[in-house]
Motif scaffolding. Structure first.
Motif, mmCIF file in Angstrom:
data_model
loop_
_atom_site.group_PDB
_atom_site.id
_atom_site.type_symbol
_atom_site.label_atom_id
_atom_site.label_comp_id
_atom_site.label_asym_id
_atom_site.label_seq_id
_atom_site.Cartn_x
_atom_site.Cartn_y
_atom_site.Cartn_z
ATOM 1 N N UNK A 99 36.854 33.539 31.789
ATOM 2 C CA UNK A 99 37.156 34.866 31.226
ATOM 3 C C UNK A 99 38.666 35.083 31.179
ATOM 4 N N UNK A 100 39.357 34.705 32.269
ATOM 5 C CA UNK A 100 40.816 34.836 32.288
ATOM 6 C C UNK A 100 41.454 33.963 31.206
ATOM 7 N N UNK A 101 40.874 32.773 30.973
ATOM 8 C CA UNK A 101 41.399 31.901 29.921
ATOM 9 C C UNK A 101 41.228 32.541 28.548
ATOM 10 N N UNK A 102 40.089 33.201 28.327
ATOM 11 C CA UNK A 102 39.867 33.863 27.040
ATOM 12 C C UNK A 102 40.867 35.005 26.839
ATOM 13 N N UNK A 103 41.094 35.780 27.901
ATOM 14 C CA UNK A 103 42.067 36.881 27.803
ATOM 15 C C UNK A 103 43.468 36.331 27.531
ATOM 16 N N UNK A 104 43.832 35.253 28.222
ATOM 17 C CA UNK A 104 45.149 34.645 28.007
ATOM 18 C C UNK A 104 45.282 34.106 26.588
ATOM 19 N N UNK A 105 44.192 33.544 26.054
ATOM 20 C CA UNK A 105 44.230 33.033 24.680
ATOM 21 C C UNK A 105 44.428 34.160 23.677
#
Length: 219
Positions: A99-105
């Motif tokens: 989820x954090x990776x999606x937000x960062x993307x």
């Protein structure tokens, strides 16, 4: 071969900066900042000033990050790869990391496209993109990601992006009044440099994370 290309481009930039004429009397009276804002044709006056007066700073920031990546590659090439790499396997941690990776993307895309409206948008976008890739790498298969990295020639793409950034810098310094995409090259270059720097920093961060995990593991 690439080293000589870099040396030639840097020499051109230095020579151009050395022979820049001093501002005219009219510019001194109206103010250099106001003149730069009118020439840049972008909402953010700071971006115009940075592009016109500190373009070399951006170029050498890219070089510093490139040297950092090359240094990591050289240092870790002296070590063997880890045979057993332990991944993050706790389901809750994996879900949170993805989820954090999606937000960062999403932040990466936003800053890459609109980061030129604020100072440092391109570099911040690259950090967000690198964080997204790093989180995915920590929760995935490093070997398959490294195989994808080599199969798609990501390292070559990174070098090509560096050359494009240098090309934009040289073009702006040599032909500041030229037109690009129907706009003055100074205004168009701000947007394109922002996107290129974001991609360069993201790919460089991906390279560093992959190499550290392959040669040192997660811990």
């Amino acid at each position: 071969m690439m080293r000589w290309v870099y040396v030639c481009i840097i020499s051109i930039v230095f020579i151009r900066l050395a022979v820049l004429p001093p501002p005219a009397g009219e510019a001194m009276q109206t103010g250099i900042a106001e003149m730069v804002v009118q020439e840049a044709h972008v909402p953010n006056s700071v971006a115009g000033i940075l592009l016109r007066n500190r373009l070399y700073d951006t170029i050498f920031e890219v070089f510093v990050f490139t040297l950092a990546v090359l240094g990591v590659q050289y240092a870790l090439s002296l070590h063997t790869t880890e045979k057993d790499i332990f991944y993050m396997q706790d389901p809750s941690m994996v879900i949170l990391a993805r989820i954090a990776a999606m937000v960062s993307a999403l932040i990466f895309l936003e800053l890459a496209l609109r980061g030129h409206l604020a100072p440092g948008g391109g570099f911040a976008a690259g950090v967000a993109g690198g964080s997204a890739i790093g989180l995915v790498t920590l929760t995935g298969n490093v070997d398959s990601l490294y195989a994808f990295y080599q199969r798609r020639h990501i390292a070559t793409v990174e070098k090509f992006i560096v050359l494009l950034i240098l090309g934009f810098g040289v073009a702006f310094l040599l032909y500041p009044d030229a037109q690009l995409l129907g706009r003055p090259i100074s205004a168009s270059a701000i947007i394109m440099l922002n996107i290129l720097i974001a991609a360069k920093v993201a790919i460089g961060s991906w390279t560093i994370v992959l190499l550290f995990i392959r040669h040192r593991g997660l811990l």
